[in-house]
Design an enzyme around this catalytic site. Structure first.
Site, PDB file in Angstrom:
ATOM      1  N   LYS A 476       0.876  -1.235   0.131  1.00  0.00           N
ATOM      2  CA  LYS A 476      -0.190   0.050  -0.082  1.00  0.00           C
ATOM      3  C   LYS A 476       0.913   1.298  -0.019  1.00  0.00           C
ATOM      4  O   LYS A 476       1.617   1.305   0.987  1.00  0.00           O
ATOM      5  CB  LYS A 476      -0.770   0.120   1.241  1.00  0.00           C
ATOM      6  CG  LYS A 476      -1.889   1.275   1.306  1.00  0.00           C
ATOM      7  CD  LYS A 476      -2.889   1.069   2.557  1.00  0.00           C
ATOM      8  CE  LYS A 476      -3.417   2.247   2.998  1.00  0.00           C
ATOM      9  NZ  LYS A 476      -4.343   2.256   4.310  1.00  0.00           N
ATOM     10  N   ASP A 478       1.185   4.870   0.153  1.00  0.00           N
ATOM     11  CA  ASP A 478       0.607   6.050   0.683  1.00  0.00           C
ATOM     12  C   ASP A 478       1.161   7.386   0.509  1.00  0.00           C
ATOM     13  O   ASP A 478       2.356   7.414   0.149  1.00  0.00           O
ATOM     14  CB  ASP A 478       0.144   6.071   2.287  1.00  0.00           C
ATOM     15  CG  ASP A 478      -1.019   6.306   2.822  1.00  0.00           C
ATOM     16  OD1 ASP A 478      -1.788   7.461   1.917  1.00  0.00           O
ATOM     17  OD2 ASP A 478      -1.568   6.023   3.652  1.00  0.00           O
ATOM     18  N   ASP A 548     -10.668   7.520   2.026  1.00  0.00           N
ATOM     19  CA  ASP A 548     -10.739   7.079   3.335  1.00  0.00           C
ATOM     20  C   ASP A 548     -12.162   6.826   3.876  1.00  0.00           C
ATOM     21  O   ASP A 548     -12.440   6.490   5.091  1.00  0.00           O
ATOM     22  CB  ASP A 548      -9.815   8.349   4.291  1.00  0.00           C
ATOM     23  CG  ASP A 548      -8.504   8.130   4.021  1.00  0.00           C
ATOM     24  OD1 ASP A 548      -7.940   6.839   3.697  1.00  0.00           O
ATOM     25  OD2 ASP A 548      -7.579   8.997   4.499  1.00  0.00           O
TER      26      ASP A 548
END
Ligand code: GLA
Length: 739
Positions: A476, A478, A548
């Site tokens: 992931k 980010d 999110d």
């Protein structure tokens, strides 16, 4: 119709790029300028054209280089410039070596390539069954040369454009506008659709009449941003999901962009797209070249639904990493909501047991695994395992997780550094900054200056050393803050405004190296959710953490908006906790699971107590997710209904055998109307069996008559749950099998 050649160049230099459905036409004017002629549904390119760029006397207008009635402010062009009778948005603007900004490019030559060349240092759509036309224009006075690239595909109704600028002179020039595409369309009634938002509310559809003047979507803070996606659809007024002409534009770029639509004084419309000219300057030294990011223009004669089908197929086949095309995404448990920064080998192994017992495919260790990272105040940049938490390194933990029969995923935020870190202490000048200014922080972090090759090399070495253990299946990636005080210690004073674009080149270079070395690692793009959700990132990463916002009602608008451009295969979701950490809403597992169903990458981010409370329901969803994962990786997506209160989506598996219909009803009220959904793209002659009741319905009837949707009651009058849903936030997932 079968079209053998995709590209036709006539003797009088008219260029026709056509496949069986679309045509893009332009020509060289007697003055040597490139005039746009047409973009839309296919037309025959031989013979006389009924509509061509016109020249007429119009009072007070200028005449280009004294040519009678040749005024460029209403001439459709392929490479419009300022300073010679057109004052609209130019595609290119530069202070030349003589110190002025008048540049005039005329046709020099052209060539045709049998496929599509990659762009220098930038992501671009792959070629395949395509042809590329390169037209070279030159300005003899400024000694600048540009190459305009156009690719036409046989199977995709998309034209890819980009530009390369060369300084053939002996002195540097300064570029301020280096846009990738400009598309001039005739005066007509148009509407616009674009996607706007903010953190946790990304991708909200915005539809409006085309205003007079210039309307610009842009970003200036280093990422393509969640404020405006680098995408716009310009449509015939009144176009809807199934009808009307749409021309849509999307950038294959993840940094500061601008897409503008300008309705000028004569009502013709110019769509321009590329790097945002604001706060951008590029010093192009003698002998150097500059490559502009790629822009894609798509045409649909079947409304917004047709446009989305075109984008979805194009993204799956020409943008997404091919090794993940149609491949089931692993279901996962992410450690974030379960443990936040308190991860350790023990915690991870017990979460792995939990993931295994639920039937999940993968455990993802989120933030908190690296040296000294116990909260968000420190350690970004120090990509070494925290040995207090992982005594033998995260690699050893990964191996143990894999022994349990799970895949293993890991979180990185490579582009960031905390001032409180070994990396920053050693290299304070490795961050984006300008001298003598206090730095703005975001989540206590600064952005590493990826315009510098030594920074890119450091990050490559760190990530490579972790991935080389061979036990990491998923990353992931980010990126959680925007740029401020934008400058680089690695660049000369006159080049400071190159920093943001050079940063993107560094990010792409890093991603290119890592994904080339680890092609089997599944990368998920995340930037506080959808703050950098664009086709540039998707060229390297098969999926994106959509937002999110994991609460399902909040997610509906986001997924619906995203679906204009992005296929379900690139969307990631998870079942999160209640009350939602984003909007405090309580929602059932059923609703969370059924909204999440429409993204190909699905997981859980829950703490152990939440998991235990809902264990059985979670197991059922995980089973469903796994059974449908292959379908989701290549399914067709249709927006059947989207209002403030009701959303209905259809997915059709690539083999057309399974149809998934999701109906989400937000607030209940007494005496609501009975609703139907009209399915799309079915085989009219076939029957489809609804799994829940075993009934077989005819395809034509499902499309034309529609199927009854559950009637939503404020009170429960009946136990007939086949036709009833109750109360706020109800949802229904129907599955049909083609018989
Ligand atoms: C961001 C992401 C979260 C999580 C945290 C970790 O906020 O959106 O999912 O990964 O970072 O710090």
């Amino acid at each position: 119709m079968h079209v053998t050649s995709l590209l036709n160049v006539s003797e009088n230099l008219r260029f026709a790029l056509s496949n069986a459905r679309i045509s893009y036409l332009f020509q060289v004017s007697p003055e040597g300028l490139l005039e746009h002629v047409y973009f839309g549904q296919r037309i025959a390119d031989e013979g006389a054209l009924p509509a061509v760029p016109r020249r007429a006397y119009r009072c007070t207008t200028l005449e280009f280089q004294g040519v009678e009635n040749y005024n460029l402010s209403d001439t459709p062009q392929e490479f419009p410039l300022f300073g010679t009778s057109d004052a609209r948005q130019p595609m290119f603007h530069a202070i030349n070596s003589a110190g002025n900004s008048t540049n005039v490019f005329v046709y020099h030559s052209h060539e045709v390539l049998a496929d599509k060349p990659p762009l220098d240092g930038l992501p671009s759509a792959r070629g395949g069954d395509s042809e590329t036309l390169i037209v070279t224009l030159k300005d003899a006075v400024s000694q600048l040369r540009v190459k305009l690239f156009y690719t036409v595909y046989r199977d995709h109704d998309v034209i890819a454009r980009s530009v390369q600028i060369f300084n053939d002179g002996e002195q540097a020039v300064e570029l301020s506008h280096a846009l990738s595409s400009s598309l001039d369309l005739p005066a007509d009634d148009y509407e616009l659709l674009h996607l706007r938002g903010t953190w946790s509310r990304e991708m909200n559809e915005q539809r409006m009449d085309l205003p007079a003047g210039r309307f610009t979507l842009e970003s200036a803070s280093g990422t393509s941003s969640n404020h405006h996606n680098p995408f716009i659809a310009l449509m015939q007024k009144g176009a809807n999901e199934q009808h009307g002409q749409v021309i849509a534009t999307a950038l294959v770029y993840s940094g500061n962009f601008a897409i503008s639509v300008e309705q000028g004084e004569f009502d013709s419309v110019r769509v321009s797209a590329g790097i945002n000219p604001f706060n951008f300057r590029w010093l192009l030294s003698a002998g150097e070249s500059f490559t502009c990011p790629e822009v894609l223009h798509c045409f649909s004669a079947q409304g917004l639904g047709g446009m989305s089908q075109t984008w979805h197929r194009f993204i799956q086949q020409q943008i997404s990493p091919p090794q993940f095309n149609g491949v089931a995404r692993p279901t996962y448990l992410n450690s974030w909501e379960a443990a936040y920064f308190d991860v350790s080998e023990d915690v991870v192994l017990s979460l792995a047991d939990k993931a295994k017992s639920l039937g999940l495919d993968m455990l993802v260790v989120d933030d908190g695994w690296f040296k000294g990272r116990n909260d968000d105040t420190s350690s970004l940049g120090d990509w070494y395992s925290d040995t207090a938490k992982f005594p033998n390194g995260i690699e050893a933990t990964a191996e143990k997780v894999k022994h349990k029969g799970l895949k293993f995923g890991l979180w990185f935020e490579p582009e960031m550094v905390n001032p409180e870190s070994d990396l920053y202490r050693a290299h304070p000048d490795w961050v984006i900054h300008v001298p003598d200014r206090k730095l703005t922080t975001g989540r206590n972090q600064l952005i590493l200056d990826l315009s510098r090759s030594e920074v890119v090399d450091y990050l490559f070495e760190r990530i490579d050393s972790t991935l080389s253990c061979g036990n990491i299946d998923y990353v992931k990636w980010d990126m959680n803050r925007l740029m401020s005080e934008i400058g680089s210690a690695g660049l000369a004073k006159q080049q400071q405004l190159e920093t943001a674009h050079r940063y993107m080149l560094g990010v792409y270079g890093l991603l290119g190296r890592i994904t080339a070395k680890y092609p089997q690692v599944l990368f998920e793009n995340c930037a506080s959710g959808g703050n950098r959700f664009d086709l540039g990132m998707l060229r390297f990463m098969a999926q994106t953490w959509t937002s999110d916002m994991s609460e399902p009602i909040g997610r509906l608008a986001i997924v619906n908006g995203a679906s204009y451009l992005f296929p379900p295969s690139v969307l990631a979701s998870y079942i999160g906790p209640v009350p939602s950490h984003q909007n405090d809403r309580l929602s059932s597992i059923k609703l969370r699971g059924e909204v999440g169903f429409f993204c190909a990458a699905r997981g859980l981010s829950l703490n152990v107590e939440d998991i235990d409370n809902d264990e059985q329901a979670l197991k059922e969803f995980i089973e469903l997710y796994k059974a449908t994962a292959t379908d989701l990786a290549s399914a067709r997506f249709y927006r059947l209904k989207y209002t403030n209160n009701e959303v209905c989506w259809q997915l059709t598996s690539a083999d057309h055998k399974t149809i998934y219909l999701g109906y989400f009803h937000i607030l209940s009220a007494p005496n609501l109307p009975y609703r139907r959904a009209h399915l799309r793209g079915l085989d009219a002659g076939a029957n489809y069996q609804l799994k829940s009741n075993g009934e077989k319905y005819n395809g034509a009837a499902l499309m034309r008559m529609g199927i009854d949707l559950p009637y939503v009651h404020a009170m429960q009058f009946s136990n007939d749950t086949d036709y009833m849903d109750r109360g706020d936030f109800s949802s229904r997932l129907m599955v049909f099998d083609k018989c």
